[in-house]
Enzyme design. Sequence first.
Site, PDB file in Angstrom:
ATOM      1  CG  ASP A 171       3.235   1.282   9.514  1.00 55.77           C
ATOM      2  OD1 ASP A 171       3.089   2.341  10.298  1.00 55.77           O
ATOM      3  OD2 ASP A 171       3.406   1.708   8.367  1.00 55.77           O
ATOM      4  CE  LYS A 189      -1.681   1.604   4.043  1.00 47.71           C
ATOM      5  NZ  LYS A 189      -1.460   2.970   4.593  1.00 47.71           N
ATOM      6  CG  ASN A 190       2.235   2.787   3.590  1.00 44.05           C
ATOM      7  OD1 ASN A 190       1.017   3.041   3.404  1.00 44.05           O
ATOM      8  ND2 ASN A 190       2.716   2.416   4.892  1.00 44.05           N
ATOM      9  CB  CYS A 209      -3.319  11.561  11.530  1.00 49.22           C
ATOM     10  SG  CYS A 209      -3.209   9.671  11.696  1.00 49.22           S
ATOM     11  NE  ARG A 254      -6.767   4.563   5.763  1.00 49.61           N
ATOM     12  CZ  ARG A 254      -5.917   5.140   6.371  1.00 49.61           C
ATOM     13  NH1 ARG A 254      -6.183   5.592   7.574  1.00 49.61           N
ATOM     14  NH2 ARG A 254      -4.713   5.490   5.911  1.00 49.61           N
ATOM     15  NE  ARG A 305       1.165  10.266  10.007  1.00 50.60           N
ATOM     16  CZ  ARG A 305       0.685   9.474   9.211  1.00 50.60           C
ATOM     17  NH1 ARG A 305      -0.570   9.180   9.381  1.00 50.60           N
ATOM     18  NH2 ARG A 305       1.483   8.911   8.470  1.00 50.60           N
TER      19      ARG A 305
HETATM   20  C1  EPZ Z   1       4.769   6.819   6.541  1.00 51.84           C
HETATM   21  O1  EPZ Z   1       3.950   7.687   6.918  1.00 51.84           O
HETATM   22  C2  EPZ Z   1       3.659   5.639   6.185  1.00 51.84           C
HETATM   23  N1  EPZ Z   1       2.467   6.017   5.441  1.00 51.84           N
HETATM   24  C3  EPZ Z   1       3.317   5.472   7.679  1.00 51.84           C
HETATM   25  O2  EPZ Z   1       2.294   4.171   7.575  1.00 51.84           O
HETATM   26  C4  EPZ Z   1       4.428   4.794   8.503  1.00 51.84           C
HETATM   27  O3  EPZ Z   1       3.892   4.644   9.807  1.00 51.84           O
HETATM   28  C5  EPZ Z   1       5.525   5.977   8.650  1.00 51.84           C
HETATM   29  O4  EPZ Z   1       5.824   6.192   7.165  1.00 51.84           O
HETATM   30  C6  EPZ Z   1       6.707   5.665   9.130  1.00 51.84           C
HETATM   31  O5  EPZ Z   1       7.269   4.581   8.571  1.00 51.84           O
HETATM   32  C7  EPZ Z   1       2.548   5.925   4.289  1.00 51.84           C
HETATM   33  O6  EPZ Z   1       3.706   5.559   3.525  1.00 51.84           O
HETATM   34  C8  EPZ Z   1       1.583   6.443   3.520  1.00 51.84           C
HETATM   35  P1  EPZ Z   1       7.074   9.940   8.503  1.00 51.84           P
HETATM   36  P2  EPZ Z   1       4.808   9.190   6.971  1.00 51.84           P
HETATM   37  O7  EPZ Z   1       7.083  11.259   7.397  1.00 51.84           O
HETATM   38  O8  EPZ Z   1       5.445   9.576   5.641  1.00 51.84           O
HETATM   39  C9  EPZ Z   1       6.954  13.564  11.559  1.00 51.84           C
HETATM   40  C10 EPZ Z   1       0.266   2.931   7.794  1.00 51.84           C
HETATM   41  O9  EPZ Z   1      -0.287   2.478   8.869  1.00 51.84           O
HETATM   42  N2  EPZ Z   1       7.016  14.653  10.482  1.00 51.84           N
HETATM   43  O10 EPZ Z   1       8.360   9.184   8.063  1.00 51.84           O
HETATM   44  O11 EPZ Z   1       3.714  10.206   7.418  1.00 51.84           O
HETATM   45  C11 EPZ Z   1       5.748  12.581  11.797  1.00 51.84           C
HETATM   46  O12 EPZ Z   1       4.680  13.476  12.394  1.00 51.84           O
HETATM   47  C12 EPZ Z   1       0.844   4.463   7.935  1.00 51.84           C
HETATM   48  O13 EPZ Z   1       0.477   2.464   6.918  1.00 51.84           O
HETATM   49  C13 EPZ Z   1       7.213  16.058  10.903  1.00 51.84           C
HETATM   50  O14 EPZ Z   1       7.336  16.288  11.982  1.00 51.84           O
HETATM   51  O15 EPZ Z   1       5.702   9.113   7.947  1.00 51.84           O
HETATM   52  C14 EPZ Z   1       6.249  11.327  12.584  1.00 51.84           C
HETATM   53  O16 EPZ Z   1       6.343  11.458  13.896  1.00 51.84           O
HETATM   54  C15 EPZ Z   1       0.671   5.130   9.038  1.00 51.84           C
HETATM   55  N3  EPZ Z   1       7.090  16.765   9.857  1.00 51.84           N
HETATM   56  C16 EPZ Z   1       7.785  11.129  11.965  1.00 51.84           C
HETATM   57  O17 EPZ Z   1       7.962  12.531  11.263  1.00 51.84           O
HETATM   58  C17 EPZ Z   1       7.295  16.243   8.383  1.00 51.84           C
HETATM   59  O18 EPZ Z   1       6.999  17.149   7.740  1.00 51.84           O
HETATM   60  C18 EPZ Z   1       7.924  10.335  10.760  1.00 51.84           C
HETATM   61  O19 EPZ Z   1       7.002  10.403   9.854  1.00 51.84           O
HETATM   62  C19 EPZ Z   1       6.826  14.878   8.250  1.00 51.84           C
HETATM   63  C20 EPZ Z   1       6.906  14.102   9.300  1.00 51.84           C
END
Ligand code: EPZ
Length: 423
Positions: free
Chosen positions: A308, A22-23, A117, A400, A122
């Site tokens: 995840d 999915k991701n 979320c 989802r 996020r």
């Molecule tokens: C991706 O989310 C995945 N989603 C998530 O899967 C997964 O948990 C996550 O990566 C970590 O592996 C998709 O790919 C669609 P991040 P993403 O940016 O890209 C903070 C699932 O269940 N952050 O690596 O959104 C953020 O809040 C989902 O399939 C900022 O502060 O994750 C988090 O604490 C849930 N500012 C951390 O970084 C930003 O601009 C890591 O988030 C971006 C992120």
Amino acid sequence: MDRILINGGNPLTGTVRINGAKNSALKLMAAALLTDEPLTLTNMPDLADTRFMAHLLAHLGVAVTRKNGTQMTLHAKKLAEPFAPYDLVRKMRATFNVLGPLLARHGTARVSLPGGCAIGARPVDLHLKALEAMGAQIDLVEGYAVALAPTGLHGAHISFPFVSVGATEHAMLAAVLAQGETVLDNAAREPEIADLANCLNAMGTQIEGAGSASISIKGVGSLGGTEHRVMPDRIEAGTYALAVAATGGNVLIENCDPAHLGALWDRMRAIGVTTEPQGVDSVRIIQNGDRCSAADLETQAYPGFPTDLQAQFMAVMCRANGASIIRETIFENRFMHAPELSRLGADITVHGREAVVRGVPELHGAPVMATDLRASVSLVIAGLAAQGQTEVNRIYHLDRGFEGLERKLGALGANIKRVSEAG
Ligand code: EPZ
């Protein structure tokens, strides 16, 4: 609203086939915006999230066609107005990744901010800073990112303050059409990043280092179409592996990449579950004993243990022999499954980002409520391991990210069924 009913206690045996990730699929779909030629994705999962993304892309002018269930062709011959409205973005954060490609191709875009979320705040600040470093002017107006790059984007040296999967992918999706070279430091190393890079390279760009912490991208004037096979879903594979750890049994997981799950295999060994890779795309999980041993866990960016799979691991620890400390380092609010697992008799104490799970000999079925995608499936795993009937409500979260969950678990011997409100 549908519910899932589980009568727990059956060991899982047989073979399960894993779908495309999915991701990865969601970001690959966004890549279709970068070219006026068709992009065909095979091994595509059919999920609520991929359908939602297809809906947004169609709104942006992309012709989306599905074939044989697992193939999707996206053709952005001519884009419509580069406007992604709130209603088509708010449900799913990955939709925000259309901003970079729209800006790169169109020079202007207006995309709704994805909003909060359940698992944490996020924000998207790293996404916006990366695009700004490439020359975009971005204003936040009434919940929208309004972006302009009248003379196109240019290459930049971007050093992320911490690892973000989405921001790394977003920067790549914009940099491929920027003028000159972009270097991303402290980039995410998740396998989905390399999958996106492979697809973009096949479309005509030159990305090096994807999968490492430093990625270089040579922008090109235009990209062509290609056919790309979506990588297997490592989280779905890991979820079935953890389900076997919880129920006992012997299951062959096919069409996955065991090399993507090193941190999980390490924890499986620690809790006494046998994992045997079979060739490059299958792994056998064997759990003969009654209860697993307890082991501690800390989530980390790849190649660490994926956030995840944290909820699913916690579900296994609920019946483990001993106590386990689980530390979530990626998201600040990702223990919402803990109180629901406690309804089945689990003994869990949460202190901020740490949960202590004291294993109990038996869980007992109860009605529970799904709160987010991975939390929901942890409740299913706990229900499979519990005595008696578990009723999982609000299962739209499951749809989802898990295609055919009850069909696949049923084929492995689980007593599980979906019931709709009507009966
Ligand atoms: C991706 O989310 C995945 N989603 C998530 O899967 C997964 O948990 C996550 O990566 C970590 O592996 C998709 O790919 C669609 P991040 P993403 O940016 O890209 C903070 C699932 O269940 N952050 O690596 O959104 C953020 O809040 C989902 O399939 C900022 O502060 O994750 C988090 O604490 C849930 N500012 C951390 O970084 C930003 O601009 C890591 O988030 C971006 C992120």
